[in-house]
Design a protein around this motif. Structure first.
Motif, mmCIF file in Angstrom:
data_model
loop_
_atom_site.group_PDB
_atom_site.id
_atom_site.type_symbol
_atom_site.label_atom_id
_atom_site.label_comp_id
_atom_site.label_asym_id
_atom_site.label_seq_id
_atom_site.Cartn_x
_atom_site.Cartn_y
_atom_site.Cartn_z
ATOM 1 N N ALA A 186 0.824 -1.208 0.000
ATOM 2 C CA ALA A 186 0.000 0.000 0.000
ATOM 3 C C ALA A 186 0.855 1.254 0.000
ATOM 4 C CB ALA A 186 -0.932 -0.003 1.214
ATOM 5 N N GLN B 66 -16.159 -0.757 2.894
ATOM 6 C CA GLN B 66 -15.231 0.362 2.940
ATOM 7 C C GLN B 66 -15.670 1.386 3.971
ATOM 8 O OE1 GLN B 66 -13.006 1.419 -0.203
ATOM 9 N NE2 GLN B 66 -13.865 0.051 -1.731
ATOM 10 N N VAL B 70 -13.371 2.616 7.063
ATOM 11 C CA VAL B 70 -12.915 4.007 7.122
ATOM 12 C C VAL B 70 -13.536 4.748 8.299
ATOM 13 C CG1 VAL B 70 -12.978 6.202 5.912
ATOM 14 C CG2 VAL B 70 -12.448 4.109 4.662
ATOM 15 N N PHE B 125 -9.035 -5.058 -1.317
ATOM 16 C CA PHE B 125 -9.381 -3.649 -1.101
ATOM 17 C C PHE B 125 -8.104 -2.864 -0.821
ATOM 18 C CE2 PHE B 125 -13.220 -5.952 -0.212
ATOM 19 C CZ PHE B 125 -14.239 -5.143 -0.666
ATOM 20 N N PRO B 126 -7.259 -2.720 -1.806
ATOM 21 C CA PRO B 126 -5.964 -2.066 -1.546
ATOM 22 C C PRO B 126 -6.125 -0.647 -1.021
ATOM 23 C CG PRO B 126 -6.368 -2.308 -3.895
ATOM 24 C CD PRO B 126 -7.425 -3.106 -3.202
ATOM 25 N N GLU B 127 -7.200 -0.015 -1.396
ATOM 26 C CA GLU B 127 -7.401 1.347 -0.931
ATOM 27 C C GLU B 127 -7.453 1.424 0.592
ATOM 28 O OE1 GLU B 127 -7.104 3.788 -2.649
ATOM 29 O OE2 GLU B 127 -7.791 5.425 -1.378
ATOM 30 N N LEU B 128 -7.992 0.401 1.192
ATOM 31 C CA LEU B 128 -8.151 0.447 2.641
ATOM 32 C C LEU B 128 -6.808 0.399 3.367
ATOM 33 C CD1 LEU B 128 -11.288 -1.776 3.128
ATOM 34 C CD2 LEU B 128 -11.093 0.700 2.933
ATOM 35 N N SER B 129 -5.920 -0.453 2.924
ATOM 36 C CA SER B 129 -4.625 -0.475 3.600
ATOM 37 C C SER B 129 -3.876 0.825 3.315
ATOM 38 C CB SER B 129 -3.797 -1.687 3.172
ATOM 39 O OG SER B 129 -4.067 -2.065 1.855
ATOM 40 N N ARG B 130 -4.098 1.348 2.127
ATOM 41 C CA ARG B 130 -3.481 2.640 1.823
ATOM 42 C C ARG B 130 -3.966 3.699 2.795
ATOM 43 N NH1 ARG B 130 -4.951 3.117 -3.844
ATOM 44 N NH2 ARG B 130 -4.273 0.956 -3.976
ATOM 45 N N ILE B 131 -5.260 3.751 3.003
ATOM 46 C CA ILE B 131 -5.814 4.742 3.928
ATOM 47 C C ILE B 131 -5.290 4.515 5.340
ATOM 48 C CG2 ILE B 131 -7.946 5.482 5.040
ATOM 49 C CD1 ILE B 131 -9.379 5.027 2.389
ATOM 50 N N ARG B 134 -1.755 5.722 5.443
ATOM 51 C CA ARG B 134 -1.609 7.153 5.255
ATOM 52 C C ARG B 134 -2.173 7.955 6.423
ATOM 53 N NH1 ARG B 134 -5.373 9.419 2.103
ATOM 54 N NH2 ARG B 134 -5.373 7.579 0.761
#
Lengths: 228, 228, 228, 228
Positions: A186, B66, B70, B125-131, B134
């Motif tokens: 990520a 998601q 989040v 859900f790569p976005e979730l680990s990114r969030i 970050r």
DNA sequence: GATGAATGAGCGTTCATTCAT
DNA sequence: GATGAATGAACGCTCATTCAT
């Protein structure tokens, strides 16, 4: 259009050994998780052209999953047990002797992915987390805890819950595995696992031993970010 | 005809507020994971009799997932950021001031379950680990790393990779969350999170600070296993 | 996110007359067809904020559809019947007197869309094609056929099946309606309906009348592509 | 667990070839339209016991629909193109040579049903009407239009928009197809397509040619209602 | 009269699993 | 041993319809 199906297929050049199938399953499960992995994915990865062929080797998808988790773990269980079975060594010797091989294993094996699977499917496959705790994590913690208790009894280690200390000793390894599997893809920075763990062991010992810790043996220098 | 659709009674026993739905979804997802959770499970848990009703509040199962990840994280992000935004404090003050609230959050919130979900679905859900990286993990590590660098510059902290030290500092928290979600249900002993973390912070400081660390403030005594 | 639902709504400024609803339904059905039209689409188009409100005016989606098809057709049925009810006029007078108003209607009304709906739903709503045949197409063909038979008896029209001639007489109109609804949106050139039909009537008369047809009255000049 | 899936017997009475599936889909779509056709209908019609089996041959319901429309049209496109590719023939020869095979095709093929589908789904499947216009209707009209222009240049055909004349020439065929699909099942009288079209061609030529048309070849007698 | 929350039937699609060849 | 056609159970999602307010 979407009708084109037929044509004859050239025979595969070499037979599919079960091990290949196993490795394929491990890779798919580690990447996508249990539910998102399709039997067809595994079949395709080993060059099998039909899903049905997979059932020559596994009774069911669940059995496949369990086998992957358990068998991937197995050899490392042996290795770690062999190394930590000398329960008389001092805490420093034990940790330095256990952490480095664990780091190597962590880097070179699929254990990280399997740990991820165990965490993810703890509810759906409770047996797997039970096995992991009973066979792997539990014994390691026990050895470390015992060493700490011994050291406390001899006044070498500060007071405090020895189980908590043991968990703290292990924590960087677990965290690094998850880090690599989850957050590095990520965008998180990658760490040099062996270096971070070595530094961690020394810092841990420094924080726990009452007297000055014995100087770290050669080869345990401070570390930096991977790629430095 | 194929459009004939009959219906019975849109009677309901109590009003289902979105928050209840949200909580139900969080609970189901945390327990079973994304794939194994059925919309019907969530509906039933809030007392909705039809799956369709869920779609008044969420566009899709994925959006639901998601949102759960989040929004469960969101308030804690604020809290932690507020607490760690005083970047001039010493390392000891910072860690003691950050770890305890994190421990409280970890114990009382659903963050553990959400972390589990993030790990499990990192691929899907790569976005979730990114969030998560970050917004949560990254900033925390940055603040700690900066404090370590500062302390090293002033000769208060031993040499070594500050990022590795920072990771080591938060490793017990991450490990404890996973421990509780994954291995405690499998029979592993439960730990008193706050006590273990407090002891961990002191040991970490002891291992990292060159001079004697300032005495721990009152209330930070050694700890034991939960339930002792 | 997809949770935002609430907020209070300003009242609509003017009430929704059934006619508006009706027009909205006609437009939606003509564009998308029966199945692809959602009650919510119709409601939104008239400014109703809930699907349920539509049921104040229609018992069901099917009833709505039938009403649209039948009532859109109704006024034109009257108009055409009035114009063609003078069955004693000559074939040329009849055709010239019927085709032009039909062309105007075809251009300015929603009849084209309704014809499309009738064709599309002939199987699912057989009653509608029955009505269209009985009320509209049948009577028109009958009048024309009768005029042809009379003309044949007086030696003014060549031998041949009068029903086939009648069908041929109205074929351009039907074809043009379908053309406009189906193929013009797909890139086909648009035609000036009235001009094409006028030219068609003259050519038809020329091909069917044995003697020279009476000169076309003023206003029936040859035509070109729309936009010429 | 949510992945447990049991199954009974993959026994089948006869092999289901893709062509049979295709025919079944065409029949269902032509009868009920896209939306009202259920995958289960198609499956049952070919003797498949599960809806899922259909997906071995088609990717989706929409792909199935498109395939039916396009592939049903395809062979006739070739046939017509071959027949109308001799662009030097006179208008009379061209029309007589094109209309009769078109009539045969119209009677014996599923083109009528497909045209109905194209009209009905022009909005939801715009690509289909585009294809129909580009591949079928457009080329036919072009050939006829060109022949008319040539004939007008040589003074054999009366003045007038050649595109309009071409459309008029085609109109009876289109109208008859729709007639048969839509209004005959609703009680309208059935026509002998070939006879009506033959008569229509002669009448059209009579109305358009300036000199006397060449006598119709043998076999083009006047016609009557089918069943007479 | 309008609103919107709720309902429930239904359908498209997926996929683990079976079995005849 | 492998293949692939077939199966059937789910499950996500849609949407006509109802009804309390």
């Amino acid at each position: 259009m979407n009708e084109v199906r037929a044509v004859r297929r050239p025979r595969r050049t070499k037979p599919h050994r079960p091990n290949e199938l196993f490795a394929a399953a491990a890779a798919e499960f580690a990447a996508k998780g249990f539910a998102a992995t399709r039997i067809a994915d595994v079949a395709q990865r080993v060059g099998l052209r039909s899903r049905g062929s997979v059932y020559r080797h596994f009774d069911s998808k669940e059995a496949m999953f369990q086998a992957v988790v358990v068998k991937t773990m197995a050899p490392h269980v042996e290795a770690l047990r062999a190394r930590s079975i000398a329960p008389t060594s001092s805490l420093a010797v034990l940790l330095r002797g256990v952490v480095r091989p664990m780091a190597e294993i962590a880097v070179n094996s699929a254990l990280g992915g399997v740990l991820k699977m165990v965490i993810a499917e703890a509810h759906n496959f409770p047996e797997l987390s039970r096995i992991w705790y009973r066979e792997l994590l539990g014994p390691i913690l026990e050895v470390i805890t015992a060493a700490i208790i011994r050291a406390q009894a001899e006044g070498e280690v500060r007071q405090g819950d020895p189980h908590a200390f043991a968990l703290q000793a292990i924590a960087p390894l677990i965290t690094l595995l998850i880090w690599r599997e989850t957050f590095v893809p990520a965008g998180a920075p990658e760490h040099d696992v062996e270096a971070v763990l070595a530094q961690g062991v020394e810092a841990f010992l420094g924080g726990v031993l009452i007297s000055q810790p014995a100087a770290a043996p050669a080869g345990w220098e401070p570390c930096g970010l991977a790629g430095d």
